[in-house]
Design an enzyme around this catalytic site. Structure first.
Site, PDB file in Angstrom:
ATOM      1  N   SER A 266       0.851  -1.196   0.000  1.00  0.00           N
ATOM      2  CA  SER A 266       0.000   0.000   0.000  1.00  0.00           C
ATOM      3  C   SER A 266       0.880   1.236   0.000  1.00  0.00           C
ATOM      4  O   SER A 266       2.044   1.191   0.417  1.00  0.00           O
ATOM      5  CB  SER A 266      -0.895   0.017   1.241  1.00  0.00           C
ATOM      6  N   ASP A 267       0.339   2.360  -0.448  1.00  0.00           N
ATOM      7  CA  ASP A 267       1.014   3.635  -0.212  1.00  0.00           C
ATOM      8  C   ASP A 267       0.818   3.998   1.259  1.00  0.00           C
ATOM      9  O   ASP A 267       0.049   3.366   1.989  1.00  0.00           O
ATOM     10  CB  ASP A 267       0.455   4.720  -1.146  1.00  0.00           C
ATOM     11  N   TRP A 268       1.495   5.042   1.701  1.00  0.00           N
ATOM     12  CA  TRP A 268       1.528   5.429   3.118  1.00  0.00           C
ATOM     13  C   TRP A 268       0.094   5.627   3.648  1.00  0.00           C
ATOM     14  O   TRP A 268      -0.627   6.512   3.201  1.00  0.00           O
ATOM     15  CB  TRP A 268       2.327   6.716   3.278  1.00  0.00           C
ATOM     16  N   GLY A 269      -0.298   4.776   4.588  1.00  0.00           N
ATOM     17  CA  GLY A 269      -1.579   4.934   5.258  1.00  0.00           C
ATOM     18  C   GLY A 269      -2.800   4.598   4.436  1.00  0.00           C
ATOM     19  O   GLY A 269      -3.937   4.820   4.889  1.00  0.00           O
TER      20      GLY A 269
END
Length: 721
Positions: A266-269
């Site tokens: 995933s991308d950040w968060g």
């Protein structure tokens, strides 16, 4: 280790240890990190325990050979099964030696430069302990308001695909296990992040599947075909579902159709962000949707950690999904050789030797030269060494020329434009004044600039955006040059001296108040560590500009998105039978961009003649040969980029007015001519039909050949099947 041995290792793991392998945390969480003490508050707020850190699978944003070795050593002492950490970081356009931003590299149309710069970035990063780079970003871009256009290579799917392959080759090489100077690539952002509505970061994307397949998927596919080890999910929605929880996108398309069997992160968060997106009521539901979609690593949120075990225990999630994700992660660690040498390329002595070496800086200089686009030149450039130059503007002596995503680069070590020019002609020929800051100006600054310019033969203006004005979260609704810089141009224009503008920026700008005021205009983008030296070489003609735009410059932000490969309409402007008013047009500006895709000037001129087709008929078995004679009509040696475009005049669905199919680079002496030959085959005419079948149609086509997407010679042919 074999797959069987890795599977055996997984069987020894507790469910908690498996789930923790799916977590990525930032470097300061880990023992041995030199900033570990700074994270106590965030650890408590996030619910991160020491046990969790001990079992975590990967680290974000921690580099430096000494620190990486310390963290890995401490981790292996505490991890029950001795599973090494993966270290990942955003090495987007250089580690310490910073190269031009990817959009600038795109303007080079040079795959060798793309591959070489990526290989150098990988070598420096690997010596500093990095195993994975979050690059390349291959999102197709059409809206310069979006700050992240600087990470892309432009608006064309064919050109972007070529660059995607080159960047992956440069990062990974041919054998990640044996070649410790390379790092694993992570192609991003899957999928269609570049189409964010309004050019606003993190915003909604809504498009047909045919549109996505035709324009946005090709570069991802190319990167995967080249062997990219990882993929990162996009922040945006795709067909109403955030990419990170989009099972159809990630499992059906990415895994099953495209055949990707590597690690999906995933991308950040982004896992937790499914809650504000509105498709998850809470963290538990977000974890469920992400693991079902096939996301292997959750970056910097703890939805998996807090909730996957419960989903398994209540039978809603099959533990085999967790095992599959862990196996993919362990396979990557094995491929990188971490089980045999958990410190891999991290080497303090080698790091010292490689970082900002002269050889690397020379490649950075070459890349900046080949990436800078000459947009206008009314016989002012190249400058003459005997001319007195007034170098004025906020970028005259400014190291903020590295651009976003250059977090390990040093502005202090960047060659400023003033230094580059002085190194060529000496300080006696260059007077300088700031004139204004990037967004503010004082009366004293303006007065100094006017005084300096008064005694000059030529004024060189160093203008642009500070690096925070583009990149992630750097969207702008007004993409003109900041007002004070335009006011500076107007004030200096009153002196009636030749003016050259050099632009340092991360996106195509609305250039009103610039292009119409200056006599020459050089788009330098954020050129990187050697930017000042490279631009000086170009300004003084030590090197000739060869770059061509890979993204159109709008006439006005009101046209955006504006791109060369657009559709026609039922009432196109300029049609022979069109009425003056009732056509698709603006009443207050042209339809066309100010500077089109493929555009760029040189210090010489080229003429195209004798364009011919080998036949007016193409078949599936018999391709066409297209020839054109190109002549250097100037008095200086020059490099031309000959471009071939095609238009399908009547498709099953509407086809673009032009599509890039090939390009050739030629170098000609003054007066020299060369015949350039292209081969165009039926497979290059295929596209996605309304039922998503990928094929060509019989019928009439135009081939266009020229030096950019606008100024072309037209040739008609027919495909028969």
């Amino acid at each position: 280790m074999t797959d069987q041995q890795l599977s055996s290792l997984i069987r020894q793991m507790t469910i908690e240890e498996k789930i923790s392998q799916l977590l990525q945390l930032a470097g300061p969480f880990f023992e041995g990190s030199e900033s570990q003490g700074e994270i106590t508050g965030p650890m408590e707020a996030m619910g991160v325990s020491e046990e969790l850190v001990r079992n975590t699978g990967s680290v974000l944003g921690l580099t430096g050979a000494k620190e990486v070795i310390q963290v890995q050593e401490a981790h292996l002492k505490k991890n029950r099964l001795g599973i090494p950490l993966l270290f990942m970081a955003d090495i987007v356009h250089g580690y310490k030696t910073i190269f031009p931003i990817p959009l600038a590299i795109g303007c080079s149309w040079d795959m060798d430069i793309a591959e070489r710069t990526s290989a150098i970035a990988a070598a420096e990063a690997s010596a500093a302990g990095v195993h994975v780079t979050f690059a390349p970003m291959v999102d197709l871009v059409r809206d310069p308001r979006w700050g992240r256009v600087m990470e892309s290579t432009g608006e064309d799917p064919f050109l972007n695909s070529e660059f995607a392959r080159a960047f992956v080759r440069g990062s990974q090489g041919t054998n990640l296990t044996q070649d410790r100077s390379r790092v694993a690539a992570c192609v991003k952002h899957f999928a269609a992040y570049g189409a964010a509505e309004g050019g606003r970061d993190y915003n909604t994307v809504d498009m047909s599947e045919r549109q996505m397949r035709e324009y946005y998927l090709p570069a991802y596919r190319a990167a995967l075909d080249e062997g990219s080890e990882m993929v990162m999910t996009a922040f945006n929605t795709v067909d109403g579902i955030p990419a990170t929880g989009n099972r159809r996108l990630m499992r059906d398309l990415l895994r099953d159709e495209l055949g990707f069997d590597g690690v999906l992160i995933s991308d950040w968060g982004a896992v937790k962000e499914m809650i504000p997106h509105g498709i998850a009521a809470n963290e538990a539901e977000a974890a469920y949707k992400a693991i079902e979609a096939g996301v292997d690593i959750e970056m910097m949120t703890l939805c998996y950690e807090h909730h996957l075990k419960a989903w398994i225990e209540n039978g809603k999630v099959n533990e085999s999904l967790i095992d599959e994700a862990v196996l993919r992660i362990l396979k990557l660690k094995h491929k990188l050789g971490l089980f045999d040498n958990p410190y891999r390329g991290a080497n303090i002595e080698l790091e010292e030797k490689l970082i900002l070496s002269e050889a690397h800086r020379q490649i950075a200089r070459d890349a900046a030269i080949k990436s800078s686009v000459l947009l206008k030149n009314d016989n002012v450039l190249p400058l003459q060494e005997e001319q007195k130059i007034a170098l004025i503007g906020p970028f005259a002596q400014n190291g903020d020329i590295l651009g976003p995503w250059s977090w390990m680069g040093s502005k202090d070590e960047a060659v400023q434009l003033y230094s580059g020019m002085v190194d060529l002609v000496g300080s006696a020929q260059i007077d300088t004044a700031q004139g204004c800051d990037i967004e503010t100006m004082t009366e004293a600054q303006l007065a100094e600039a006017l005084a300096v310019a008064e005694h000059a033969d030529v004024i060189v203006l160093a203008l642009g955006e500070h690096s925070e004005m583009s990149g992630e979260a750097g969207s702008r609704g007004d993409i003109t040059l900041p007002q004070v810089q335009r006011e500076l141009i107007t004030a200096l224009k009153s002196l009636n001296k030749p003016m050259v503008a050099v632009l340092f920026n991360g996106r195509p700008l609305d250039l009103h108040g610039v292009y119409d005021q200056v006599d020459a205009l050089l788009e330098a983008w954020y050129p990187g560590t050697e930017g000042g030296a490279a631009i000086a070489d170009l300004l003084y003609g030590k090197q000739s500009p060869t770059a061509r735009l890979s993204m159109s410059f709008p006439y006005s932000v009101g046209q955006v998105p504006v791109y060369y490969n657009h559709f026609n309409t039922g009432r196109p402007q300029g049609a022979p039978d069109a009425q003056v008013r009732y056509v698709s047009q603006y009443l207050d500006m042209p339809n066309e961009p100010l500077y089109p895709f493929g555009y760029g000037l040189s210090y010489t001129t080229f003429e195209y003649n004798e364009a011919t087709l080998s036949s007016t008929t193409m078949t599936e078995e018999q391709p066409l040969t297209i020839k054109v004679r190109v002549t250097n009509t100037g008095n200086r040696k020059g490099e031309e980029l000959v471009q071939l475009y095609v238009r399908d005049l009547s498709g099953e669905v509407v086809r673009p007015v032009k599509e890039l199919k090939a390009f050739r680079r030629i170098i000609l002496e003054p007066g020299e001519s060369q015949e350039v030959t292209f081969t165009l085959a039926e497979e290059q005419l295929r596209y996605h039909h309304s039922n998503l079948e990928f094929k060509s149609d019989s019928g009439d086509f135009f081939a266009f050949i020229g030096g950019n997407s606008r100024d072309v010679t037209e040739l008609k042919f027919t495909l028969t099947k």
